[in-house]
Motif scaffolding. Structure first.
Motif, PDB file in Angstrom:
ATOM      1  N   ARG A  18      24.464  13.053 121.922  1.00  0.00           N
ATOM      2  CA  ARG A  18      24.052  11.728 121.734  1.00  0.00           C
ATOM      3  C   ARG A  18      22.413  11.518 122.028  1.00  0.00           C
ATOM      4  O   ARG A  18      21.928  10.683 121.446  1.00  0.00           O
ATOM      5  CB  ARG A  18      24.799  10.938 122.903  1.00  0.00           C
ATOM      6  CG  ARG A  18      25.949  10.736 122.889  1.00  0.00           C
ATOM      7  CD  ARG A  18      26.532   9.988 121.500  1.00  0.00           C
ATOM      8  NE  ARG A  18      26.052   8.359 121.759  1.00  0.00           N
ATOM      9  CZ  ARG A  18      26.624   7.505 122.536  1.00  0.00           C
ATOM     10  NH1 ARG A  18      27.752   7.838 123.037  1.00  0.00           N
ATOM     11  NH2 ARG A  18      26.058   6.413 122.629  1.00  0.00           N
ATOM     12  N   ALA A  19      21.793  12.358 122.945  1.00  0.00           N
ATOM     13  CA  ALA A  19      20.386  12.431 123.016  1.00  0.00           C
ATOM     14  C   ALA A  19      19.719  12.728 121.685  1.00  0.00           C
ATOM     15  O   ALA A  19      18.872  12.093 121.230  1.00  0.00           O
ATOM     16  CB  ALA A  19      20.052  13.169 124.195  1.00  0.00           C
ATOM     17  N   GLU A  24      16.754   7.073 114.702  1.00  0.00           N
ATOM     18  CA  GLU A  24      17.193   6.008 113.856  1.00  0.00           C
ATOM     19  C   GLU A  24      17.193   6.802 112.179  1.00  0.00           C
ATOM     20  O   GLU A  24      17.865   6.376 111.274  1.00  0.00           O
ATOM     21  CB  GLU A  24      16.815   4.630 113.689  1.00  0.00           C
ATOM     22  CG  GLU A  24      17.361   3.904 114.894  1.00  0.00           C
ATOM     23  CD  GLU A  24      16.717   2.520 115.197  1.00  0.00           C
ATOM     24  OE1 GLU A  24      16.133   2.089 113.956  1.00  0.00           O
ATOM     25  OE2 GLU A  24      17.012   1.704 115.915  1.00  0.00           O
ATOM     26  N   LYS A  25      16.134   7.446 112.183  1.00  0.00           N
ATOM     27  CA  LYS A  25      15.652   8.280 110.666  1.00  0.00           C
ATOM     28  C   LYS A  25      16.764   9.101 110.318  1.00  0.00           C
ATOM     29  O   LYS A  25      16.871   9.461 109.292  1.00  0.00           O
ATOM     30  CB  LYS A  25      14.490   8.902 110.998  1.00  0.00           C
ATOM     31  CG  LYS A  25      13.208   8.028 111.095  1.00  0.00           C
ATOM     32  CD  LYS A  25      11.979   8.589 111.143  1.00  0.00           C
ATOM     33  CE  LYS A  25      10.631   7.777 111.277  1.00  0.00           C
ATOM     34  NZ  LYS A  25       9.602   8.605 111.524  1.00  0.00           N
ATOM     35  N   LEU A  26      17.690   9.631 111.397  1.00  0.00           N
ATOM     36  CA  LEU A  26      18.811  10.590 111.125  1.00  0.00           C
ATOM     37  C   LEU A  26      20.024   9.824 110.121  1.00  0.00           C
ATOM     38  O   LEU A  26      20.598  10.682 109.384  1.00  0.00           O
ATOM     39  CB  LEU A  26      19.404  11.077 112.318  1.00  0.00           C
ATOM     40  CG  LEU A  26      18.611  12.017 113.205  1.00  0.00           C
ATOM     41  CD1 LEU A  26      19.222  12.322 114.457  1.00  0.00           C
ATOM     42  CD2 LEU A  26      18.457  13.457 112.307  1.00  0.00           C
ATOM     43  N   TRP A  27      20.077   8.404 110.123  1.00  0.00           N
ATOM     44  CA  TRP A  27      21.238   7.779 109.772  1.00  0.00           C
ATOM     45  C   TRP A  27      21.066   7.344 108.264  1.00  0.00           C
ATOM     46  O   TRP A  27      20.006   6.907 108.341  1.00  0.00           O
ATOM     47  CB  TRP A  27      21.726   6.675 110.878  1.00  0.00           C
ATOM     48  CG  TRP A  27      21.744   7.173 112.140  1.00  0.00           C
ATOM     49  CD1 TRP A  27      21.126   7.337 113.292  1.00  0.00           C
ATOM     50  CD2 TRP A  27      23.381   7.915 112.677  1.00  0.00           C
ATOM     51  NE1 TRP A  27      21.780   7.790 114.299  1.00  0.00           N
ATOM     52  CE2 TRP A  27      22.935   8.059 113.927  1.00  0.00           C
ATOM     53  CE3 TRP A  27      24.467   7.984 111.919  1.00  0.00           C
ATOM     54  CZ2 TRP A  27      24.182   8.843 114.625  1.00  0.00           C
ATOM     55  CZ3 TRP A  27      25.498   8.494 112.679  1.00  0.00           C
ATOM     56  CH2 TRP A  27      25.217   8.703 114.175  1.00  0.00           C
ATOM     57  N   LEU A  28      22.014   7.439 107.489  1.00  0.00           N
ATOM     58  CA  LEU A  28      21.950   6.803 106.297  1.00  0.00           C
ATOM     59  C   LEU A  28      23.140   5.927 106.265  1.00  0.00           C
ATOM     60  O   LEU A  28      24.139   6.071 106.833  1.00  0.00           O
ATOM     61  CB  LEU A  28      22.335   8.120 105.052  1.00  0.00           C
ATOM     62  CG  LEU A  28      21.005   9.294 105.254  1.00  0.00           C
ATOM     63  CD1 LEU A  28      21.247  10.288 104.305  1.00  0.00           C
ATOM     64  CD2 LEU A  28      19.674   8.783 105.071  1.00  0.00           C
ATOM     65  N   ILE A  41      34.939  -0.713 100.673  1.00  0.00           N
ATOM     66  CA  ILE A  41      35.318  -1.074 102.024  1.00  0.00           C
ATOM     67  C   ILE A  41      34.962   0.097 103.119  1.00  0.00           C
ATOM     68  O   ILE A  41      35.316  -0.205 104.394  1.00  0.00           O
ATOM     69  CB  ILE A  41      37.065  -0.677 102.311  1.00  0.00           C
ATOM     70  CG1 ILE A  41      37.141   1.013 101.732  1.00  0.00           C
ATOM     71  CG2 ILE A  41      37.887  -1.686 101.152  1.00  0.00           C
ATOM     72  CD1 ILE A  41      38.765   1.246 101.986  1.00  0.00           C
ATOM     73  N   LYS A  42      33.901   0.609 103.143  1.00  0.00           N
ATOM     74  CA  LYS A  42      33.074   1.450 104.025  1.00  0.00           C
ATOM     75  C   LYS A  42      31.909   0.939 104.337  1.00  0.00           C
ATOM     76  O   LYS A  42      30.838   0.775 103.711  1.00  0.00           O
ATOM     77  CB  LYS A  42      32.982   2.758 103.202  1.00  0.00           C
ATOM     78  CG  LYS A  42      32.408   3.949 104.354  1.00  0.00           C
ATOM     79  CD  LYS A  42      32.190   5.223 103.742  1.00  0.00           C
ATOM     80  CE  LYS A  42      31.873   6.327 104.634  1.00  0.00           C
ATOM     81  NZ  LYS A  42      31.666   7.566 104.033  1.00  0.00           N
ATOM     82  N   ASN A  43      31.729   0.525 105.577  1.00  0.00           N
ATOM     83  CA  ASN A  43      30.694  -0.142 106.007  1.00  0.00           C
ATOM     84  C   ASN A  43      30.070   0.481 107.566  1.00  0.00           C
ATOM     85  O   ASN A  43      30.576   0.171 108.538  1.00  0.00           O
ATOM     86  CB  ASN A  43      30.596  -1.576 106.342  1.00  0.00           C
ATOM     87  CG  ASN A  43      31.357  -2.324 105.378  1.00  0.00           C
ATOM     88  OD1 ASN A  43      30.451  -2.621 104.401  1.00  0.00           O
ATOM     89  ND2 ASN A  43      32.435  -2.556 105.042  1.00  0.00           N
ATOM     90  N   ASN A  44      29.470   1.833 107.417  1.00  0.00           N
ATOM     91  CA  ASN A  44      29.005   2.684 108.517  1.00  0.00           C
ATOM     92  C   ASN A  44      27.845   3.368 108.164  1.00  0.00           C
ATOM     93  O   ASN A  44      27.248   3.046 107.195  1.00  0.00           O
ATOM     94  CB  ASN A  44      29.969   3.422 109.084  1.00  0.00           C
ATOM     95  CG  ASN A  44      30.458   4.566 108.083  1.00  0.00           C
ATOM     96  OD1 ASN A  44      29.844   4.843 107.109  1.00  0.00           O
ATOM     97  ND2 ASN A  44      31.516   5.208 108.345  1.00  0.00           N
ATOM     98  N   LEU A  45      27.275   4.208 109.248  1.00  0.00           N
ATOM     99  CA  LEU A  45      26.117   4.920 108.845  1.00  0.00           C
ATOM    100  C   LEU A  45      26.589   6.356 109.200  1.00  0.00           C
ATOM    101  O   LEU A  45      27.523   6.777 109.954  1.00  0.00           O
ATOM    102  CB  LEU A  45      25.158   4.623 110.159  1.00  0.00           C
ATOM    103  CG  LEU A  45      24.302   3.213 110.038  1.00  0.00           C
ATOM    104  CD1 LEU A  45      23.747   3.195 111.229  1.00  0.00           C
ATOM    105  CD2 LEU A  45      23.659   2.932 108.677  1.00  0.00           C
ATOM    106  N   GLN A  46      25.948   7.312 108.539  1.00  0.00           N
ATOM    107  CA  GLN A  46      26.220   8.919 108.742  1.00  0.00           C
ATOM    108  C   GLN A  46      24.965   9.580 108.802  1.00  0.00           C
ATOM    109  O   GLN A  46      23.982   9.023 108.149  1.00  0.00           O
ATOM    110  CB  GLN A  46      27.090   9.188 107.446  1.00  0.00           C
ATOM    111  CG  GLN A  46      28.640   8.682 107.422  1.00  0.00           C
ATOM    112  CD  GLN A  46      29.424   9.315 106.243  1.00  0.00           C
ATOM    113  OE1 GLN A  46      30.624   8.771 106.141  1.00  0.00           O
ATOM    114  NE2 GLN A  46      28.969  10.315 105.617  1.00  0.00           N
TER     115      GLN A  46
END
Length: 227
Positions: A18-19, A24-28, A41-46
């Motif tokens: 988690r640390a 935030e730059k990791l997430w797409l 239907i997909k609304n998230n970050l990866q």
């Protein structure tokens, strides 16, 4: 078969992961890895799979999955895909869908059949509102929201969804396995038999009847297994 696997990851591992995922730059946008139907239907970050932090965390999660005896017994994995990492927040959700039957493995460079889906929770339930994993089968809808470090296994053929996260963040690792035993009912019977044998060995030792049951288990695996 749906199965809750406790403590696949230690609390220390979860805290370290988690640390590392705070940046935030990791997430797409999760839609980038979705097909045309799923994009609706997909609304998230990866997490970006090309980032070194992803490679580090994913490798450690995969090692934990491979070392977990319950996962080995329940899933009988022939191959486990490199886990991915996602985050649901700000009403993020994933509507009803069934996972792709065949996926590319970056570990082998080959396509594999997805028999079992797995989610490893990295957020505790009190960290977010909503975000339940809902898995549907012949017996109805099953709601899943587990402690950080715990995993849920369920057939990849299942219709499932993630409910909107109305506050907080729901972070998880997820992956699929190709099992040596394609049929879910056969895997379930083998798992139940394996658990029974373990309990009987603890109570009775390796007496004649326990050895006979063990032989029966392995002969069924030979009959049903696809190596």
């Amino acid at each position: 078969m749906m199965l809750h696997i406790p403590a696949v990851l230690t609390k220390q591992q979860v805290a370290e992961f988690r640390a590392q995922l705070q940046d935030e730059k990791l997430w797409l946008n999760g839609k980038l890895s979705a097909g045309s139907q799923a994009q609706l239907i997909k609304n998230n970050l990866q997490v970006d799979v090309h980032h070194e932090i992803y490679q580090s965390i994913s490798t450690q999660v995969l090692k934990a999955l491979k070392n977990n005896l319950l996962i080995q017994s329940a899933g009988l994995p022939k191959h486990i895909l490199q886990p991915m990492l996602n985050c649901y927040q700000d009403s993020g959700n994933y509507g009803n869908h069934v996972d792709n039957a065949v996926q590319f493995s970056s570990l082998t460079g080959q396509m594999i059949r997805t028999d079992v889906s797995m989610t490893v929770f990295l957020s505790d339930p009190e960290e977010y509102e909503g975000g339940e994993l809902i898995v549907e089968d012949n017996y109805g809808c099953h709601e899943v929201k587990l402690d950080a470090g715990d995993a849920i296994l369920y057939p990849a053929t299942s219709l499932h969804r993630v409910e909107p996260v109305t506050s907080g963040k729901r972070i998880a690792a997820f992956t699929w396995m190709q099992s040596m035993v394609k049929d879910d009912w056969q895997r379930t019977m083998l798992f139940n038999l394996d658990m029974t044998i373990i309990k009987l060995r603890q109570q009775l030792g390796d007496n004649e009847e326990v050895v006979s049951l063990t032989s029966h288990y392995h002969n069924l695996l030979r009959q049903w297994g696809d190596l």
